[in-house]
Design a protein around this motif. Structure first.
Motif, mmCIF file in Angstrom:
data_model
loop_
_atom_site.group_PDB
_atom_site.id
_atom_site.type_symbol
_atom_site.label_atom_id
_atom_site.label_comp_id
_atom_site.label_asym_id
_atom_site.label_seq_id
_atom_site.Cartn_x
_atom_site.Cartn_y
_atom_site.Cartn_z
ATOM 1 N N PRO A 1 2.475 16.074 -0.355
ATOM 2 C CA PRO A 1 2.512 16.816 0.772
ATOM 3 C C PRO A 1 2.184 18.154 0.591
ATOM 4 N N ASP A 2 2.326 19.383 -0.447
ATOM 5 C CA ASP A 2 2.081 21.236 -0.899
ATOM 6 C C ASP A 2 0.706 21.194 -1.069
ATOM 7 N N GLY A 3 0.455 19.614 -1.275
ATOM 8 C CA GLY A 3 -1.435 19.910 -2.518
ATOM 9 C C GLY A 3 -1.647 19.995 -3.553
ATOM 10 N N ARG A 4 -0.650 19.813 -4.360
ATOM 11 C CA ARG A 4 -0.820 19.457 -5.573
ATOM 12 C C ARG A 4 -0.243 18.399 -6.244
ATOM 13 N N LYS A 5 -1.680 18.146 -7.269
ATOM 14 C CA LYS A 5 -1.999 16.915 -7.937
ATOM 15 C C LYS A 5 -0.705 17.288 -9.357
ATOM 16 N N ILE A 6 0.342 16.412 -9.321
ATOM 17 C CA ILE A 6 1.122 17.029 -10.377
ATOM 18 C C ILE A 6 2.632 15.971 -10.349
ATOM 19 N N ALA A 7 2.302 14.801 -11.314
ATOM 20 C CA ALA A 7 3.354 14.512 -11.975
ATOM 21 C C ALA A 7 5.223 15.094 -11.549
ATOM 22 N N LEU A 8 5.508 14.275 -10.900
ATOM 23 C CA LEU A 8 7.058 14.767 -10.990
ATOM 24 C C LEU A 8 7.451 15.055 -12.497
ATOM 25 N N LYS A 9 7.540 14.169 -13.231
ATOM 26 C CA LYS A 9 8.286 14.600 -14.520
ATOM 27 C C LYS A 9 7.701 16.083 -14.827
ATOM 28 N N GLU A 10 6.450 16.600 -14.385
ATOM 29 C CA GLU A 10 6.254 17.945 -15.200
ATOM 30 C C GLU A 10 6.513 18.194 -14.848
ATOM 31 N N LEU A 11 6.810 18.683 -13.546
ATOM 32 C CA LEU A 11 7.934 19.279 -12.533
ATOM 33 C C LEU A 11 8.674 19.375 -12.955
ATOM 34 N N MET A 12 9.271 18.650 -13.140
ATOM 35 C CA MET A 12 11.121 19.069 -14.497
ATOM 36 C C MET A 12 10.937 19.589 -15.238
ATOM 37 N N LYS A 13 9.370 19.455 -16.192
ATOM 38 C CA LYS A 13 9.171 19.987 -17.145
ATOM 39 C C LYS A 13 9.742 21.952 -16.927
ATOM 40 N N LYS A 14 8.824 21.947 -16.292
ATOM 41 C CA LYS A 14 8.504 22.823 -15.532
ATOM 42 C C LYS A 14 9.053 23.974 -14.429
ATOM 43 N N ALA A 15 10.414 23.508 -14.443
ATOM 44 C CA ALA A 15 11.976 23.572 -13.987
ATOM 45 C C ALA A 15 12.943 24.424 -14.680
ATOM 46 N N GLU B 1 0.769 -1.031 0.197
ATOM 47 C CA GLU B 1 -0.113 -0.033 -0.210
ATOM 48 C C GLU B 1 -0.014 0.977 -0.273
ATOM 49 N N ILE B 2 1.894 1.332 0.689
ATOM 50 C CA ILE B 2 2.344 2.466 0.648
ATOM 51 C C ILE B 2 3.561 2.668 -0.283
ATOM 52 N N TYR B 3 4.034 1.380 -0.935
ATOM 53 C CA TYR B 3 4.432 1.187 -2.396
ATOM 54 C C TYR B 3 4.653 2.581 -3.189
ATOM 55 N N TRP B 4 2.792 1.712 -3.729
ATOM 56 C CA TRP B 4 1.493 2.245 -4.476
ATOM 57 C C TRP B 4 1.126 3.694 -4.508
ATOM 58 N N LYS B 5 1.425 3.864 -2.671
ATOM 59 C CA LYS B 5 0.639 5.533 -2.564
ATOM 60 C C LYS B 5 2.404 6.505 -2.991
ATOM 61 N N ILE B 6 3.698 5.867 -2.999
ATOM 62 C CA ILE B 6 4.667 6.801 -3.188
ATOM 63 C C ILE B 6 4.844 6.914 -4.693
ATOM 64 N N LEU B 7 4.215 5.899 -5.609
ATOM 65 C CA LEU B 7 4.463 6.175 -6.598
ATOM 66 C C LEU B 7 3.229 6.873 -7.265
ATOM 67 N N ASP B 8 2.342 6.748 -6.775
ATOM 68 C CA ASP B 8 1.162 7.345 -7.407
ATOM 69 C C ASP B 8 1.170 8.854 -6.906
ATOM 70 N N ILE B 9 1.887 9.180 -6.245
ATOM 71 C CA ILE B 9 2.739 10.445 -6.082
ATOM 72 C C ILE B 9 3.264 11.301 -6.957
ATOM 73 N N ARG B 10 3.975 9.957 -7.445
ATOM 74 C CA ARG B 10 5.232 10.499 -8.404
ATOM 75 C C ARG B 10 4.815 10.632 -9.380
ATOM 76 N N ASN B 11 3.670 9.624 -10.078
ATOM 77 C CA ASN B 11 2.833 10.206 -11.404
ATOM 78 C C ASN B 11 1.767 10.539 -10.769
ATOM 79 N N GLY B 12 2.009 11.866 -10.103
ATOM 80 C CA GLY B 12 0.581 12.450 -10.454
ATOM 81 C C GLY B 12 -0.829 11.996 -10.357
ATOM 82 N N LYS B 13 -1.332 10.625 -9.797
ATOM 83 C CA LYS B 13 -2.770 9.922 -9.209
ATOM 84 C C LYS B 13 -3.091 10.895 -8.446
ATOM 85 N N ILE B 14 -2.724 10.611 -7.226
ATOM 86 C CA ILE B 14 -2.912 11.637 -6.147
ATOM 87 C C ILE B 14 -2.328 12.614 -5.816
ATOM 88 N N GLU B 15 -2.431 13.480 -4.757
ATOM 89 C CA GLU B 15 -2.342 14.576 -4.464
ATOM 90 C C GLU B 15 -0.402 14.705 -3.407
#
Length: 261
Positions: free
Chosen positions: A92-106, A76-90
């Motif tokens: 910790p800062d409340g944003r729902k965005i994939a890590l790769k999208e944050l990298m594109k905007k950086a 359960e914890i495994y998929w939660k971490i992965l879902d956060i990274r893939n932007g499927k769930i919020e």
């Protein structure tokens, strides 16, 4: 040149110096903003690379512990971490965005983004292995449609084996290498950016000092020239007064002589 013209030129020099001071102040503020932006970008870049690094490092022990203990909390914890990274769930800062999208905007360079994308792809390949292992614990196996719906006997030994074999550790190493290369590129880019800003600021300061000095010299020369003209006119005025006074004195003497005679 007349005194009036000289004073006008001195006043214009003063106005120009004031304008230069305002421009220099504005440019200095903009340079400070760029320095802060560069520092913030460095921090953001580092945090994003560390998030990819840490998420991958967190997923590995969670998947390994699950296939060893069969405790669903680790999955359960495994998929939660992965879902956060893939932007499927919020996040910790409340944003729902994939890590790769944050990298594109950086604002990464193309070379930097390629390295992080390579690390993410390698991490996803590792996730595939971990997904196969965790599903094997439940007796679910890969089907023709890309899912895990084909049922068979659970195979914990196979799950543990593919989570600890040579290929798994090689795939793990593939994730860290491009991240390390990205961080080197990022540090170099930020250092170059700081140097460019410092050199630009230094050049602007030199130009400003030169212009202030030049107009200071020009204004001083005009002031000296105007002062000489004013002094000369003052002496001329005094001489005229003396001349008039002497003339009046002579007239008065003649007048009194005429009266006495």
């Amino acid at each position: 040149m007349s005194i009036k013209s000289s004073l006008i030129l001195i006043f214009l020099c003063f106005i120009f110096v004031v304008m230069l001071s305002f421009i220099y102040g504005f440019i200095s503020i903009e340079m400070q903003k760029k320095v802060l932006e560069s520092a913030e970008n460095k921090t953001l870049s580092y945090l994003l690379s560390q998030e990819l690094r840490m998420s991958s490092e967190d997923l590995t022990p969670l998947a390994g512990t699950y296939v060893s203990t069969k405790d669903p909390i680790y999955e359960e914890i495994y998929w939660k971490i992965l879902d956060i990274r893939n932007g499927k769930i919020e996040r910790p800062d409340g944003r729902k965005i994939a890590l790769k999208e944050l990298m594109k905007k950086a604002g990464f360079t193309e070379e930097e983004f390629v390295k992080l994308k390579e690390a993410e792809n390698n991490s996803n390949d590792l996730v595939t292995t971990e997904t196969i292992a965790m599903n094997a614990i439940k007796g679910l196996y890969h089907d023709d449609k890309g899912g895990y719906t084909r049922r068979a006997e659970p195979d914990q030994n196979m799950a543990i084996r593919i989570m600890h074999d040579k290929k798994y550790h090689e795939d793990k190493e593939k994730i860290m290498k491009p991240i390390n290369e990205f961080e080197k590129l990022m540090v170099k880019r930020v250092a170059n950016s700081f140097n460019d800003i410092q050199n630009y600021s230094k050049n602007i300061t030199i130009i400003f000092i030169c212009l202030i000095t030049l107009f200071g010299i020009i204004a001083t020369l005009f002031i000296i020239g105007s002062s000489n003209k004013i002094i000369n006119k003052l002496f001329s005025f005094i001489e005229n007064i003396n001349f008039v006074f002497e003339k009046n004195q002579n007239i008065n003497n003649l007048f009194f002589k005429e009266i006495e005679s």
